[in-house]
Design an enzyme around this catalytic site. Sequence first.
Site, PDB file in Angstrom:
ATOM      1  CG  HIS A  34      -0.248  -0.307   2.502  1.00  0.00           C
ATOM      2  ND1 HIS A  34       0.657   0.558   3.059  1.00  0.00           N
ATOM      3  CD2 HIS A  34      -0.292  -1.387   3.336  1.00  0.00           C
ATOM      4  CE1 HIS A  34       1.116   0.062   4.189  1.00  0.00           C
ATOM      5  NE2 HIS A  34       0.581  -1.132   4.382  1.00  0.00           N
ATOM      6  CG  HIS A  37       4.314  -1.754   1.925  1.00  0.00           C
ATOM      7  ND1 HIS A  37       2.989  -2.104   1.982  1.00  0.00           N
ATOM      8  CD2 HIS A  37       4.933  -2.482   2.895  1.00  0.00           C
ATOM      9  CE1 HIS A  37       2.806  -3.004   2.943  1.00  0.00           C
ATOM     10  NE2 HIS A  37       3.967  -3.248   3.517  1.00  0.00           N
ATOM     11  CD  GLN A 153       9.656  -4.642  11.425  1.00  0.00           C
ATOM     12  OE1 GLN A 153       9.193  -5.764  11.552  1.00  0.00           O
ATOM     13  NE2 GLN A 153       9.315  -3.876  10.402  1.00  0.00           N
TER      14      GLN A 153
HETATM   15  P1  PAJ Z   1       5.328  -5.265   6.424  1.00  0.00           P
HETATM   16  O1  PAJ Z   1       4.315  -5.264   7.487  1.00  0.00           O
HETATM   17  O2  PAJ Z   1       4.926  -5.659   5.028  1.00  0.00           O
HETATM   18  O3  PAJ Z   1       5.975  -3.840   6.376  1.00  0.00           O
HETATM   19  C1  PAJ Z   1       7.071  -3.573   5.525  1.00  0.00           C
HETATM   20  C2  PAJ Z   1       7.597  -2.193   5.856  1.00  0.00           C
HETATM   21  O4  PAJ Z   1       6.586  -1.218   5.554  1.00  0.00           O
HETATM   22  C3  PAJ Z   1       7.927  -2.040   7.350  1.00  0.00           C
HETATM   23  O5  PAJ Z   1       9.162  -1.350   7.495  1.00  0.00           O
HETATM   24  C4  PAJ Z   1       6.757  -1.216   7.875  1.00  0.00           C
HETATM   25  O6  PAJ Z   1       7.064  -0.424   9.005  1.00  0.00           O
HETATM   26  C5  PAJ Z   1       6.440  -0.345   6.660  1.00  0.00           C
HETATM   27  N1  PAJ Z   1       5.062   0.166   6.737  1.00  0.00           N
HETATM   28  C6  PAJ Z   1       3.915  -0.538   6.872  1.00  0.00           C
HETATM   29  N2  PAJ Z   1       2.848   0.286   6.973  1.00  0.00           N
HETATM   30  C7  PAJ Z   1       3.337   1.546   6.918  1.00  0.00           C
HETATM   31  C8  PAJ Z   1       2.746   2.851   6.990  1.00  0.00           C
HETATM   32  N3  PAJ Z   1       1.440   3.016   7.147  1.00  0.00           N
HETATM   33  N4  PAJ Z   1       3.551   3.928   6.902  1.00  0.00           N
HETATM   34  C9  PAJ Z   1       4.917   3.765   6.749  1.00  0.00           C
HETATM   35  N5  PAJ Z   1       5.527   2.570   6.674  1.00  0.00           N
HETATM   36  C10 PAJ Z   1       4.753   1.475   6.764  1.00  0.00           C
HETATM   37  O7  PAJ Z   1       7.297  -5.137   8.654  1.00  0.00           O
HETATM   38  C11 PAJ Z   1       7.291  -6.146   7.962  1.00  0.00           C
HETATM   39  O8  PAJ Z   1       6.545  -6.258   6.825  1.00  0.00           O
HETATM   40  C12 PAJ Z   1       8.120  -7.369   8.299  1.00  0.00           C
HETATM   41  O9  PAJ Z   1       8.260  -7.491   9.677  1.00  0.00           O
HETATM   42  C13 PAJ Z   1       9.523  -7.362   7.619  1.00  0.00           C
HETATM   43  C14 PAJ Z   1      10.382  -6.181   8.068  1.00  0.00           C
HETATM   44  C15 PAJ Z   1       9.379  -7.345   6.080  1.00  0.00           C
HETATM   45  C16 PAJ Z   1      10.277  -8.660   7.996  1.00  0.00           C
HETATM   46  O10 PAJ Z   1       9.572  -9.773   7.620  1.00  0.00           O
END
Ligand code: PAJ
Length: 282
Positions: A34, A37, A153
Amino acid sequence: MKIVKTIKEVREIVKLWKKENLSVGLVPTMGYLHEGHASLIDASVSGNDKTVVSIFVNPMQFGANEDLDSYPRDLNHDSKLCEEHHVDLIFNPEPNEMYGKDFYTYVNMNVLTEDLCGITRPIHFKGVCTVVAKLFNIVQPDNAYFGQKDAQQLAIIKQMVQDLNMPLEVHGCPIVREIDGLAKSSRNTYLSTEERQSALILSKAITLGQSLVENGERDCSKVLTSMIDLISSEPLAKIDYVKIVDLKTIQPVNTIEKPILCAMAVYIGKTRLIDNFIFEEV
Ligand code: PAJ
């Protein structure tokens, strides 16, 4: 843009880039991408010659009663988004490629992993650290991008890179929200229409807490009580935690004297959502 499934292919492509002295940015994700990401991807694309996005729903970071099987997946949509944002390579391995049958080595961290989400999700950060360390070894990026959405994280990954002398820079990117304030998350898709409305209580409580702190409140219990009272007024919300911790060590604090993270996890129905704010200008 290429999509590859094996470590060997990633290594071959990155080797060619490095030969040309090109810088490499990595954005680790679990897919169902989204705008949150996408903001990390944009930061990587503007700061590096080449950008790799990994899409891997990492089984090791899900507990037995968590949503590994139901976690949303849509590679077609994800590759379109990556293409539109000028990603050079998607690494989309199968679990077997990442964890062969003889897998015995883990990256485990103390202290920063023990509070907040570490209480309800005791094995989660061991899985996160292990997979991110593996991704760093596979891609060998110069820069890696993580969201402040998952602030614990982010702190943990920064600490791991420092402790293990990993040769890259970790960049934190701000939380991207829906227009009405809800932090964007792949898990928002689990919410019913009614729950989606109730979920606004998280960002409302964040706004409240943030304004108290920005207006000079330094007593954590006062800030937290106001936030908890507000969340408790929403019938569909059940608090996992609302806490204020030191931004670097993720240890609880009573008074705001150093940069802090105010973080929460709240169940809306069966869906566990997280949100937070940081305050650094102490
Ligand atoms: P995921 O939940 O897919 O998130 C991937 C990255 O996108 C993470 O660094 C997360 O903090 C960031 N992210 C998600 N939603 C966000 C938002 N609303 N605003 C800004 N950044 C956002 O986090 C993971 O995956 C996993 O734990 C991973 C690091 C890939 C390890 O498996």
